[in-house]
Write a protein that holds these residues in place. Structure first.
Motif, PDB file in Angstrom:
ATOM      1  N   THR A 291       1.077  30.938 -26.674  1.00 62.71           N
ATOM      2  CA  THR A 291       1.376  31.541 -24.619  1.00 62.71           C
ATOM      3  C   THR A 291       2.988  31.446 -24.450  1.00 62.71           C
ATOM      4  O   THR A 291       3.288  32.043 -24.102  1.00 62.71           O
ATOM      5  CB  THR A 291      -0.182  31.099 -24.264  1.00 62.71           C
ATOM      6  OG1 THR A 291      -0.765  30.918 -25.343  1.00 62.71           O
ATOM      7  CG2 THR A 291      -0.037  32.010 -23.033  1.00 62.71           C
TER       8      THR A 291
ATOM      9  N   GLU B 203      -4.730  34.613 -28.319  1.00 66.24           N
ATOM     10  CA  GLU B 203      -5.809  34.682 -28.322  1.00 66.24           C
ATOM     11  C   GLU B 203      -6.520  35.673 -29.311  1.00 66.24           C
ATOM     12  O   GLU B 203      -7.411  35.314 -30.466  1.00 66.24           O
ATOM     13  CB  GLU B 203      -6.754  34.413 -27.137  1.00 66.24           C
ATOM     14  CG  GLU B 203      -6.688  32.625 -26.265  1.00 66.24           C
ATOM     15  CD  GLU B 203      -5.773  32.441 -25.915  1.00 66.24           C
ATOM     16  OE1 GLU B 203      -4.760  33.497 -26.185  1.00 66.24           O
ATOM     17  OE2 GLU B 203      -5.395  31.066 -25.476  1.00 66.24           O
TER      18      GLU B 203
ATOM     19  N   SER C  71      -8.424  29.171 -28.462  1.00 66.06           N
ATOM     20  CA  SER C  71      -6.985  29.027 -27.942  1.00 66.06           C
ATOM     21  C   SER C  71      -6.129  29.662 -29.356  1.00 66.06           C
ATOM     22  O   SER C  71      -6.538  29.956 -30.136  1.00 66.06           O
ATOM     23  CB  SER C  71      -6.181  28.268 -27.632  1.00 66.06           C
ATOM     24  OG  SER C  71      -6.971  27.504 -25.631  1.00 66.06           O
TER      25      SER C  71
ATOM     26  N   ARG D 206      -3.199  29.838 -16.781  1.00 62.79           N
ATOM     27  CA  ARG D 206      -3.238  29.006 -18.227  1.00 62.79           C
ATOM     28  C   ARG D 206      -3.747  27.771 -18.163  1.00 62.79           C
ATOM     29  O   ARG D 206      -4.736  27.292 -17.581  1.00 62.79           O
ATOM     30  CB  ARG D 206      -1.552  28.701 -17.877  1.00 62.79           C
ATOM     31  CG  ARG D 206       0.159  29.486 -17.307  1.00 62.79           C
ATOM     32  CD  ARG D 206       0.085  31.026 -18.992  1.00 62.79           C
ATOM     33  NE  ARG D 206      -0.314  29.573 -20.891  1.00 62.79           N
ATOM     34  CZ  ARG D 206       0.551  29.042 -20.288  1.00 62.79           C
ATOM     35  NH1 ARG D 206       1.866  29.820 -19.797  1.00 62.79           N
ATOM     36  NH2 ARG D 206       0.952  28.441 -22.158  1.00 62.79           N
ATOM     37  N   GLY D 207      -4.387  27.204 -19.598  1.00 57.92           N
ATOM     38  CA  GLY D 207      -5.192  26.137 -20.043  1.00 57.92           C
ATOM     39  C   GLY D 207      -6.861  26.889 -19.838  1.00 57.92           C
ATOM     40  O   GLY D 207      -7.565  26.685 -20.058  1.00 57.92           O
ATOM     41  N   GLY D 208      -6.691  28.488 -19.100  1.00 63.41           N
ATOM     42  CA  GLY D 208      -7.950  28.803 -19.826  1.00 63.41           C
ATOM     43  C   GLY D 208      -8.804  28.976 -19.709  1.00 63.41           C
ATOM     44  O   GLY D 208      -9.760  29.534 -19.846  1.00 63.41           O
ATOM     45  N   SER D 209      -8.954  28.970 -21.187  1.00 65.82           N
ATOM     46  CA  SER D 209      -9.426  28.844 -22.646  1.00 65.82           C
ATOM     47  C   SER D 209     -11.241  27.902 -21.990  1.00 65.82           C
ATOM     48  O   SER D 209     -11.949  27.751 -22.557  1.00 65.82           O
ATOM     49  CB  SER D 209      -9.241  28.849 -23.711  1.00 65.82           C
ATOM     50  OG  SER D 209      -7.876  28.893 -23.996  1.00 65.82           O
TER      51      SER D 209
HETATM   52  N1  ASP Z   1      -3.893  29.645 -24.055  1.00 63.85           N
HETATM   53  C1  ASP Z   1      -3.354  29.335 -22.571  1.00 63.85           C
HETATM   54  C2  ASP Z   1      -2.903  29.091 -22.546  1.00 63.85           C
HETATM   55  O1  ASP Z   1      -1.616  28.884 -23.407  1.00 63.85           O
HETATM   56  C3  ASP Z   1      -4.677  29.864 -23.015  1.00 63.85           C
HETATM   57  C4  ASP Z   1      -5.284  28.055 -23.412  1.00 63.85           C
HETATM   58  O2  ASP Z   1      -4.958  27.357 -24.584  1.00 63.85           O
HETATM   59  O3  ASP Z   1      -6.198  27.425 -22.546  1.00 63.85           O
HETATM   60  O4  ASP Z   1      -2.842  28.198 -20.852  1.00 63.85           O
END
Ligand code: ASP
Ligand code: MG
Length: 504
Positions: free
Chosen positions: A53, A134, A47, A214-217
């Protein structure tokens, strides 16, 4: 043979989240973890550094408002943080990595001044903007790996993961992704190198940068794991795996050792923050086990997510809560158009692509829940043309998940009795069509009370209820780590049929 290649070792995909790469100390831990998997072929997905982000999002907002002073300051702060992290890991920076960091932030500044000139940030530009986090974290991690003797190579995720054009929450095109990933990653893996790539970011078929939401890693790791036939996918985070409930709501929460794909997907969807809800889909398709592990405590076993998980001693696997829910009540006016009423309501929901969770229906009324932030005013206006509409905000869905509950009588009754004993009023009830969850709606402010009583009743047998309920929680988020962005709900549809309502 699946999962093995000519050199005989199986592939492990290791994804490190923002807090696992937040600074030089954290990245040093990541290096040791990756070294500890040297028996395997390894593919690393990272990430952006923690909170980066969010800062990029903020910069985009400032730029769109034409606030160029703030932009200059924010970019400078981010540049310094990345330089410091790299220096902490590498000592004096090589001209190559120094130039990479400087160029990245020069480009970012230039892009933002373009946005501030036109005062507009489209979803497509937003994806380009968010990709910086990223892109640069993966470069720094690669350089640190190399400096510590790992044969690592940086790989551009935009050359591996191919998505549709649904910017800000794109979905992967798996066939294209397989072809591209195999050619971008295959040769390095065959040589025993460790490819390092940024999660979350991808590109469309035309090569336009996109993101997975978001959170897609986590999702990225599962996608490349699936197309590269990985033997396991490891999601390294800063908590001890998936937990029986949010430890901040309930101090007795504990790590779930084993959980099934369906249960974990249900939990992720209903608010567990530790895993992006779409993560499990690619893993399920290829039946690849997923592990949620703690990078601050790599020896702990975390949570293993597999197709089937043995029944534990508890009736449920976990309790989760999702705040920020609205109940929308649609009641046909007396004497008006009863026939066709429901059809019209569903058509309105469809026109506005509204994703509803729990629905309760009678001939002349319908109530449904929807995330407040996904409730368009235009939908309300449309519904008001059909009927009387009222909305209750600040509601929450509490969800108890467990494959074991299937076919066992009396469980729902004991859940609702427990909630009633906690003095909490239930607004709507749903028992999952998938038969692995019982969910219901309460006021947000009642969540801590209800969850602590339920956890004490179903998970901490023998403990006095008092110990579980005296310590206050913050009531904000359920299951796992910190608040995070939106769930990718479209991706859930194939997993489990939607909940059906039983009463209100
Ligand atoms: N950096 C991105 C986010 O904060 C993806 C991730 O961290 O999974 O949403
Ligand atoms: Mg995450």
């Amino acid at each position: 043979m699946r999962n093995k290649q000519s050199n005989g070792s199986s592939l492990v995909v290791m994804k490190f989240g923002g807090t696992s790469v937040e600074d030089a100390t954290a990245i040093a831990r990541v290096i040791r973890i990756v070294q500890s998997r040297s028996r395997h072929r390894r593919l690393v997905v990272v990430s952006a550094l923690a909170k980066v982000t969010d800062q990029l999002v903020l910069m985009g907002q400032k730029a769109a408002m034409g606030d160029s002073d703030s932009i200059v300051q924010l970019v400078q702060g981010l540049r310094e943080r990345h330089l410091q992290t790299a220096e902490g890991l590498l000592g004096t920076l090589s001209p190559k990595i120094a130039a990479k960091i400087e160029n990245t932030f020069d480009q970012l500044k230039e892009f933002l001044s373009g946005v501030s000139a036109v005062r507009e940030l489209s979803p497509r530009s937003s994806d380009y903007l968010l990709s910086f986090g990223e892109l640069i974290s993966s470069e720094i991690v690669t350089a640190a790996f190399v400096a510590r003797g790992l044969d690592a190579v940086w790989v551009d995720s935009r050359k591996c993961v191919v998505t549709d054009g649904n910017h800000t929450r794109a979905l992967p095109l798996l066939d294209d992704t397989r072809v591209k990933s195999q050619s971008a990653l295959g040769p390095a893996l065959a040589k025993g190198q460790v490819p390092v790539m940024g999660g979350f970011i991808a590109a469309t078929r035309e090569g336009t940068p996109s993101t997975l939401g978001r959170g897609g890693s986590d999702f990225s790791a599962a996608i490349v794991g699936a197309v590269m036939d990985a033997a396991r996918i490891e999601i390294w985070t800063d908590v001890e795996g998936m937990m029986t409930t949010d430890p901040r709501l309930c101090p007795d929460a504990r790590t779930i050792q084993r959980i099934s794909f369906n249960e974990a997907a249900e939990l992720a969807y209903f608010g567990a923050k530790v895993l992006h809800p779409a993560t499990l889909l690619p893993a399920i398709q290829k039946n690849i086990p997923v592990y949620v592990l703690n990078s601050r405590n790599p020896k702990s076993t975390g949570t293993e997510i597999t197709e089937h998980a043995p029944a534990g001693k508890d009736m449920f696997r976990a309790i989760t809560a999702k705040n920020g829910i609205s109940i929308v009540n649609v009641v046909a006016s007396r004497g008006v158009m009863v026939h066709g009423f429901l059809k019209s309501v569903f058509e309105a929901l469809d026109r506005h692509s509204a994703s509803v969770d729990i629905v309760a229906i009678s001939e002349v009324s319908m109530s449904f829940t929807i995330e407040t932030k996904r409730l368009p005013q235009a939908l309300i206006s449309d519904l008001e043309k059909l009927a009387d509409v009222t909305c209750d905000d600040q509601q929450a869905i509490i969800c108890l998940v467990g494959e074991d509950i299937h076919g066992k009588p009396g469980i729902a009754a004991s859940v609702f009795t427990t909630v009633a004993d906690a003095g909490v009023n239930i607004r709507m009830i749903s028992q999952g069509a998938s038969e692995i969850n019982i969910s219901f709606v309460v006021k947000e402010s009642d969540v801590p009370q209800a969850v602590r009583h339920l956890h004490a009743r179903f998970f901490t047998a023998g403990r006095p209820l008092k110990s579980a309920i005296e310590k206050p929680g913050n009531g904000a988020q359920a299951n796992g780590t910190r608040p995070r962005g939106t769930a990718n709900r479209r991706a859930r549809a194939p997993l489990a049929a939607k909940a059906k309502s039983t009463s209100r």
